[in-house]
Each structure stands twice: as C-alpha cells, then as structure tokens.
Design a protein around this motif. Structure first.
Motif, PDB file in Angstrom:
ATOM      1  N   PHE A   1       0.570  -1.175   0.005  1.00  0.00           N
ATOM      2  CA  PHE A   1      -0.113   0.050   0.034  1.00  0.00           C
ATOM      3  C   PHE A   1       0.666   1.466   0.081  1.00  0.00           C
ATOM      4  N   ASN A   2       1.825   0.819   0.935  1.00  0.00           N
ATOM      5  CA  ASN A   2       2.728   2.484   1.009  1.00  0.00           C
ATOM      6  C   ASN A   2       3.036   2.808  -0.449  1.00  0.00           C
ATOM      7  N   GLU A   3       3.866   1.408  -0.788  1.00  0.00           N
ATOM      8  CA  GLU A   3       4.742   1.286  -2.208  1.00  0.00           C
ATOM      9  C   GLU A   3       3.704   1.964  -3.518  1.00  0.00           C
ATOM     10  N   ALA A   4       2.754   1.690  -3.174  1.00  0.00           N
ATOM     11  CA  ALA A   4       1.718   1.959  -4.129  1.00  0.00           C
ATOM     12  C   ALA A   4       1.056   3.692  -3.958  1.00  0.00           C
ATOM     13  N   LEU A   5       1.515   4.485  -2.939  1.00  0.00           N
ATOM     14  CA  LEU A   5       0.856   5.552  -2.543  1.00  0.00           C
ATOM     15  C   LEU A   5       2.098   6.547  -3.181  1.00  0.00           C
ATOM     16  N   THR A   6       3.689   6.289  -3.021  1.00  0.00           N
ATOM     17  CA  THR A   6       4.541   6.531  -3.930  1.00  0.00           C
ATOM     18  C   THR A   6       4.351   6.870  -5.714  1.00  0.00           C
ATOM     19  N   LYS A   7       3.620   6.060  -5.916  1.00  0.00           N
ATOM     20  CA  LYS A   7       2.941   6.086  -7.127  1.00  0.00           C
ATOM     21  C   LYS A   7       2.049   7.057  -8.327  1.00  0.00           C
ATOM     22  N   VAL A   8       1.902   7.845  -6.987  1.00  0.00           N
ATOM     23  CA  VAL A   8      -0.033   8.140  -7.098  1.00  0.00           C
ATOM     24  C   VAL A   8       0.521   9.209  -8.124  1.00  0.00           C
ATOM     25  N   ALA A   9       0.055   9.871  -9.408  1.00  0.00           N
ATOM     26  CA  ALA A   9      -0.199  10.954 -10.205  1.00  0.00           C
ATOM     27  C   ALA A   9      -1.209  11.471 -10.716  1.00  0.00           C
ATOM     28  N   ASN A  10      -2.201  10.496 -10.708  1.00  0.00           N
ATOM     29  CA  ASN A  10      -3.565  10.931 -10.715  1.00  0.00           C
ATOM     30  C   ASN A  10      -4.968  10.044 -10.011  1.00  0.00           C
ATOM     31  N   TYR A  11      -5.855  10.696 -10.330  1.00  0.00           N
ATOM     32  CA  TYR A  11      -6.925   9.889 -10.041  1.00  0.00           C
ATOM     33  C   TYR A  11      -7.945  10.007 -10.822  1.00  0.00           C
TER      34      TYR A  11
ATOM     35  N   LYS B   1     -10.313   5.356  -7.877  1.00  0.00           N
ATOM     36  CA  LYS B   1      -9.074   5.528  -8.773  1.00  0.00           C
ATOM     37  C   LYS B   1      -7.752   5.643  -8.911  1.00  0.00           C
ATOM     38  N   LEU B   2      -7.022   5.228  -8.004  1.00  0.00           N
ATOM     39  CA  LEU B   2      -5.625   6.638  -8.134  1.00  0.00           C
ATOM     40  C   LEU B   2      -4.833   5.644  -8.699  1.00  0.00           C
ATOM     41  N   LEU B   3      -4.381   6.515 -10.056  1.00  0.00           N
ATOM     42  CA  LEU B   3      -3.109   6.299 -11.513  1.00  0.00           C
ATOM     43  C   LEU B   3      -1.422   6.827 -11.083  1.00  0.00           C
ATOM     44  N   ASP B   4      -1.103   5.913 -11.546  1.00  0.00           N
ATOM     45  CA  ASP B   4       0.535   6.227 -11.662  1.00  0.00           C
ATOM     46  C   ASP B   4       0.543   7.259 -12.655  1.00  0.00           C
TER      47      ASP B   4
END
Length: 153
Positions: free
Chosen positions: A116-126, A134-137
């Motif tokens: 979950f924490n690793e995924a949060l670092t990749k978030v750029a769009n929603y 949906k959180l997207l890279d």
C-alpha cells in the motif's frame, strides 16, 4: 427627445454589460465536481494494482484514506499503521507529499501495508466515479482502487 435617447442608451448599456458576465467554464466545473467527490469521505482500499485486498470489516487499520478539503491533509491506514500527509489535487491530478506513519509491529502475512505504501509513492492522477476512486500512476495504470461505503460527510 433627449430623455428618450438617454433612457434607450442606459437600457442598451445594461443589456450589454449583462451579456458580458463571465460564466464558469466546463473545465473548472469538472474540477470542482471531481474534488467534491474525492474529498471529505472515507475511501476503503479494495485493490492494490490488480490484486484484491480482502479484509474483515471488524479489522483495525483497514487500508483506507480520507482527503480533508479544508486542511489539504490526507490521513488513513495502510493495513497496519496510521498514515498521514498532505496533498494537492486538480481536475484529475493528485500529488501526495510529506507522508508519514506510525511504526507498530503488525502480523501482516500478505505485506499489504508495504504494498500500500509503495503504491502511494506512485500516485499521480485520480478518477472518481460515484463510490469508486482509482489512484493512477503517471502512465494511467491503476495503482490502488477504493470504494466509499457511505455518502460524503
């Protein structure tokens, strides 16, 4: 005759100024609608990437996020620890920053909190569609998917 001319001129000027009133453009309306849907509600994580997260509803620290519109702060849980930070959101962009969390020892056999924490670092769009977030890279790939079980507060 001069009074009639002045009256007609005043009416024409009033109509001209009324017609020049600015209307909100579609882009700002969409951004406002997206932000209203994103903020001030609890989002419960259902997927990290394409992997479904299975949690018991009575479990503590279920992976979740809340976006506070007034403070521009994000808070929630990663499946083990409480997390918090700040965010900036636009029409479809989302930047999470200054993320921090507690450091409790947890029995997490599936590494959900780390993923979950690793995924949060990749978030750029929603993207928000009703009760789904949906959180997207930056390439538009799904990073984390959430659902909101209740209406916004």
């Amino acid at each position: 005759m001069l009074k009639k001319l002045c009256a007609v001129s005043l009416i024409a000027a009033a109509i001209a100024f009324t017609g020049c009133e600015t209307m909100p453009n579609a882009s700002s309306t969409i951004e406002t609608a997206n932000l209203v849907q994103l903020q001030n509600r609890t989002w419960i994580a259902t997927h990290i990437g394409n992997t479904e997260i299975k949690t018991v509803p009575t479990a503590h620290n279920i992976p979740s996020l809340q976006f506070d519109a007034s403070t521009k702060r994000v808070s929630g849980a990663d499946g083990c620890n409480r997390i918090m930070g700040s965010y900036e959101a636009g029409r479809d962009t989302l930047m999470l920053s200054q993320m921090a969390g507690t450091k409790m020892a947890c029995l997490d056999s599936h590494n959900v909190s780390q993923q979950f924490n690793e995924a949060l670092t990749k978030v750029a769009n929603y993207q928000v569609f009703g009760k789904t977030l949906k959180l997207l890279d930056r390439h538009g790939n799904l990073v984390i998917q959430f659902t909101s079980p209740v209406q916004p507060r």
